[in-house]
Design a protein around this motif. Structure first.
Motif, PDB file in Angstrom:
ATOM      1  N   UNK A  73       0.826  -1.198   0.000  1.00  0.00           N
ATOM      2  CA  UNK A  73       0.000   0.000   0.000  1.00  0.00           C
ATOM      3  C   UNK A  73       0.858   1.245   0.000  1.00  0.00           C
ATOM      4  N   UNK A  74       0.366   2.244  -0.697  1.00  0.00           N
ATOM      5  CA  UNK A  74       1.172   3.441  -0.898  1.00  0.00           C
ATOM      6  C   UNK A  74       0.272   4.582  -1.302  1.00  0.00           C
ATOM      7  N   UNK A  75       0.701   5.804  -1.075  1.00  0.00           N
ATOM      8  CA  UNK A  75      -0.028   6.969  -1.576  1.00  0.00           C
ATOM      9  C   UNK A  75       0.974   7.991  -2.088  1.00  0.00           C
ATOM     10  N   UNK A  76       0.519   8.779  -3.049  1.00  0.00           N
ATOM     11  CA  UNK A  76       1.366   9.760  -3.713  1.00  0.00           C
ATOM     12  C   UNK A  76       0.617  11.082  -3.734  1.00  0.00           C
ATOM     13  N   UNK A  77       1.256  12.144  -3.251  1.00  0.00           N
ATOM     14  CA  UNK A  77       0.667  13.482  -3.277  1.00  0.00           C
ATOM     15  C   UNK A  77       1.505  14.369  -4.187  1.00  0.00           C
ATOM     16  N   UNK A  78       0.836  15.183  -4.990  1.00  0.00           N
ATOM     17  CA  UNK A  78       1.535  16.092  -5.888  1.00  0.00           C
ATOM     18  C   UNK A  78       0.584  17.209  -6.310  1.00  0.00           C
ATOM     19  N   UNK A  79       1.141  18.234  -6.909  1.00  0.00           N
ATOM     20  CA  UNK A  79       0.349  19.361  -7.396  1.00  0.00           C
ATOM     21  C   UNK A  79       0.163  19.234  -8.909  1.00  0.00           C
ATOM     22  N   UNK A  80      -1.050  19.527  -9.361  1.00  0.00           N
ATOM     23  CA  UNK A  80      -1.346  19.546 -10.785  1.00  0.00           C
ATOM     24  C   UNK A  80      -0.806  20.841 -11.390  1.00  0.00           C
ATOM     25  N   UNK A  86      -3.305  16.952  -5.386  1.00  0.00           N
ATOM     26  CA  UNK A  86      -3.990  15.679  -5.626  1.00  0.00           C
ATOM     27  C   UNK A  86      -3.265  14.579  -4.870  1.00  0.00           C
ATOM     28  N   UNK A  87      -4.055  13.666  -4.339  1.00  0.00           N
ATOM     29  CA  UNK A  87      -3.482  12.514  -3.625  1.00  0.00           C
ATOM     30  C   UNK A  87      -4.050  11.256  -4.257  1.00  0.00           C
ATOM     31  N   UNK A  88      -3.170  10.385  -4.741  1.00  0.00           N
ATOM     32  CA  UNK A  88      -3.560   9.089  -5.297  1.00  0.00           C
ATOM     33  C   UNK A  88      -3.195   8.033  -4.275  1.00  0.00           C
ATOM     34  N   UNK A  89      -4.178   7.247  -3.911  1.00  0.00           N
ATOM     35  CA  UNK A  89      -3.954   6.209  -2.908  1.00  0.00           C
ATOM     36  C   UNK A  89      -3.996   4.836  -3.569  1.00  0.00           C
ATOM     37  N   UNK A  90      -3.071   3.985  -3.190  1.00  0.00           N
ATOM     38  CA  UNK A  90      -2.966   2.626  -3.726  1.00  0.00           C
ATOM     39  C   UNK A  90      -3.003   1.648  -2.554  1.00  0.00           C
ATOM     40  N   UNK A  91      -4.068   1.674  -1.773  1.00  0.00           N
ATOM     41  CA  UNK A  91      -4.178   0.843  -0.577  1.00  0.00           C
ATOM     42  C   UNK A  91      -4.623  -0.586  -0.888  1.00  0.00           C
ATOM     43  N   UNK A  92      -5.555  -0.735  -1.823  1.00  0.00           N
ATOM     44  CA  UNK A  92      -6.116  -2.048  -2.124  1.00  0.00           C
ATOM     45  C   UNK A  92      -5.586  -2.617  -3.434  1.00  0.00           C
ATOM     46  N   UNK A  97       5.467  -3.682 -11.961  1.00  0.00           N
ATOM     47  CA  UNK A  97       6.244  -2.877 -12.913  1.00  0.00           C
ATOM     48  C   UNK A  97       5.395  -2.527 -14.139  1.00  0.00           C
ATOM     49  N   UNK A  98       5.393  -1.256 -14.509  1.00  0.00           N
ATOM     50  CA  UNK A  98       4.613  -0.794 -15.646  1.00  0.00           C
ATOM     51  C   UNK A  98       3.186  -0.406 -15.293  1.00  0.00           C
ATOM     52  N   UNK A  99       2.841  -0.422 -14.010  1.00  0.00           N
ATOM     53  CA  UNK A  99       1.485  -0.098 -13.551  1.00  0.00           C
ATOM     54  C   UNK A  99       1.135   1.344 -13.920  1.00  0.00           C
ATOM     55  N   UNK A 100      -0.078   1.555 -14.434  1.00  0.00           N
ATOM     56  CA  UNK A 100      -0.558   2.891 -14.788  1.00  0.00           C
ATOM     57  C   UNK A 100      -1.946   3.083 -14.191  1.00  0.00           C
ATOM     58  N   UNK A 101      -2.109   4.170 -13.466  1.00  0.00           N
ATOM     59  CA  UNK A 101      -3.428   4.531 -12.937  1.00  0.00           C
ATOM     60  C   UNK A 101      -3.904   5.733 -13.748  1.00  0.00           C
ATOM     61  N   UNK A 102      -5.111   5.638 -14.311  1.00  0.00           N
ATOM     62  CA  UNK A 102      -5.667   6.707 -15.124  1.00  0.00           C
ATOM     63  C   UNK A 102      -6.709   7.460 -14.304  1.00  0.00           C
TER      64      UNK A 102
END
Length: 149
Positions: A73-80, A86-92, A97-102
């Motif tokens: 599990x991981x989360x990423x915060x950044x500015x647009x 924006x915060x993208x959460x990858x908990x579940x 390798x090569x993973x893309x979240x749209x």
């Protein structure tokens, strides 16, 4: 008689215009005696951004995630680009390798499209693997991951 004259002209670059878009100012180019004034043609270029890359109307953001976070599990915060956070959460999710979240609708404005239409934001994750493991770590991982497909 030839006279040098400077003219300042404002060009409004519309949101979403792509590299190579041409703006022509008719009759604003060089003039010569006995000839009509030429056109001034400006070509839009894109400034490189340190975090984002443009791909059509989409924006691509690359980030590195440690292997342990990719699996647990991981989360990423950044500015647009507009400054919104924006915060993208990858908990579940298990990040591979090569993973893309749209994220729909957070890309570049679509030039000439419906008002408010935007491309997508593509968050590409690069999993960072450890460079070395102790024998104890290898055995532990093998036991924990045994049976995973």
């Amino acid at each position: 008689m030839i006279v040098k004259e400077e003219v300042t002209q404002m060009i409004r670059v519309k949101p979403g215009w792509r590299k190579g878009t041409r703006v022509t100012l008719e009759g604003m180019g060089d003039e010569r005696p006995g000839c009509l004034a030429g056109d001034a043609v400006f070509v839009v270029s894109e400034k490189r951004h340190k975090r984002f890359k443009r791909l059509g109307d989409d924006l691509v953001l690359r980030a590195q995630v440690p292997l342990v976070s990719a699996l647990t599990g991981w989360s990423l915060s950044f500015r647009l680009l507009g400054g919104e956070k924006l915060r993208c959460s990858f908990r579940d999710e298990v990040i591979f390798p090569g993973y893309v979240k749209v994220v729909k609708g957070l890309g570049m404005p679509v030039a000439g499209g419906e008002k408010g239409a935007r491309g997508d934001l593509r968050v590409k994750l690069d999993v960072v693997f450890p460079e070395n493991l102790t024998e104890e770590q290898r055995k532990g991982l093998a036991e924990i991951l045994r049976g995973c497909v």
